[in-house]
Design a protein around this motif. Structure first.
Motif, short mmCIF file in Angstrom:
data_model
loop_
_atom_site.label_atom_id
_atom_site.label_comp_id
_atom_site.label_asym_id
_atom_site.label_seq_id
_atom_site.Cartn_x
_atom_site.Cartn_y
_atom_site.Cartn_z
N THR A 106 8.78 -3.39 -5.01
CA THR A 106 8.49 -2.79 -6.55
C THR A 106 7.01 -2.22 -6.98
N VAL A 107 6.38 -1.32 -8.24
CA VAL A 107 5.58 -1.30 -8.75
C VAL A 107 6.43 -1.50 -9.95
N ASP A 108 5.12 -2.82 -10.83
CA ASP A 108 5.11 -3.74 -11.59
C ASP A 108 4.64 -2.73 -13.09
N ARG A 154 0.45 -2.24 -9.43
CA ARG A 154 0.24 -3.70 -9.57
C ARG A 154 2.01 -3.01 -8.85
N VAL A 155 1.70 -4.07 -7.04
CA VAL A 155 3.15 -4.20 -6.84
C VAL A 155 3.59 -5.15 -6.70
N SER A 156 4.98 -5.52 -6.53
CA SER A 156 5.78 -7.33 -6.50
C SER A 156 4.47 -7.56 -5.09
N ALA A 157 5.53 -8.75 -5.44
CA ALA A 157 4.65 -9.60 -4.43
C ALA A 157 5.14 -9.45 -2.37
N ASP A 158 6.26 -9.30 -2.92
CA ASP A 158 6.85 -8.33 -1.86
C ASP A 158 6.92 -7.12 -1.40
N ALA A 161 0.68 -1.04 -0.12
CA ALA A 161 0.18 0.08 0.06
C ALA A 161 1.14 1.04 -0.08
N THR A 162 1.85 1.53 0.80
CA THR A 162 2.94 2.29 0.73
C THR A 162 3.75 3.34 -0.57
N THR A 163 4.14 1.95 -0.65
CA THR A 163 4.99 1.09 -2.30
C THR A 163 3.74 1.97 -3.54
N ALA A 164 2.95 1.59 -3.38
CA ALA A 164 1.81 2.06 -4.46
C ALA A 164 1.25 3.87 -4.21
N GLU A 165 0.92 3.90 -2.91
CA GLU A 165 1.13 5.65 -2.32
C GLU A 165 1.55 6.94 -2.95
N SER A 166 3.37 6.47 -2.75
CA SER A 166 4.19 7.20 -3.02
C SER A 166 4.64 6.85 -4.68
N SER A 167 4.21 6.05 -5.25
CA SER A 167 4.14 5.75 -6.86
C SER A 167 2.81 6.57 -7.50
N ALA A 168 2.17 6.43 -6.75
CA ALA A 168 1.16 7.52 -7.38
C ALA A 168 0.45 9.06 -7.39
#
Length: 192
Positions: A111-113, A104-108, A68-75
């Motif tokens: 990273t953003v796919d 779309r974020v990696s399983a771990d 969630a935090t990776t996606a928020e940072s990316s978008a």
């Protein structure tokens, strides 16, 4: 009345998440304590921090928070929906201004796919719900995990209207759903 500011709760929860990461020792699981203000009094609950069991790190609640935090940072916005796909990757919908971005974020969760704008954009109801939400999707996952110490992984998280109250519905893989108030982080109910 003693109120714990939301940022203090977030800081404590984040510190607990970081310390609960496995270091290879056989130490007992840490305890997570979550306090949510409920008007005239607070509710406090303590439960062993779920570990997800085994080596399936893609299903732990910590990994869902990371996604969630990776996606928020990316978008550049706030997560409004999260779903773990069959291949273990995460689909996270993020509200960024008037746009809804599907990330779309990696399983771990690190990273953003891929990322794309949702063609429908963010509807007025979702925007109003998100604007009134003090509790973030990541906070809701942390709070719900303390209520479901089985260690079952997160399946999905959505922001829903529950009888006139906006709530994060956090679905676990063991068919437990925990409803967390978007307004104050209080547990509204748990369906088993």
């Amino acid at each position: 009345m003693n109120r714990t500011p939301a940022f203090a709760l977030l800081a404590v929860a984040s510190a607990l998440v970081l310390t609960s990461c496995s270091n290879g020792s056989d130490a007992a699981a840490p305890t997570v304590t979550v306090t949510a203000d409920q008007g005239s009094g607070g509710q406090s609950s303590a439960a062993p921090a779920p570990t997800g069991g085994g080596s399936d790190t893609a299903s732990t609640w910590e990994t869902a928070v990371a996604a969630a935090t990776t996606a928020e940072s990316s978008a550049g916005g706030r997560a409004i929906e999260l779903d773990q796909e069959d291949d273990g990757t995460w689909e996270v919908h993020v509200a960024a201004g008037d746009r809804e971005v599907e990330v779309r974020v990696s399983a771990d969760g690190s990273t953003v796919d891929s990322s794309r704008d949702d063609d429908d954009g963010l509807d007025d109801e979702d925007r109003a719900a998100l604007d009134s939400a003090v509790t973030t999707l990541a906070d809701a996952i942390r709070i719900a995990a303390a209520q479901n110490p089985s260690g079952a992984g997160i399946d999905d998280v959505t922001l829903d209207d529950e009888d006139g109250t906006w709530a994060w519905e956090v679905g676990f893989r063991d068919d437990v759903d925990v409803y967390v108030s978007a307004a104050d982080g209080a547990i509204l109910r748990t369906d088993r």
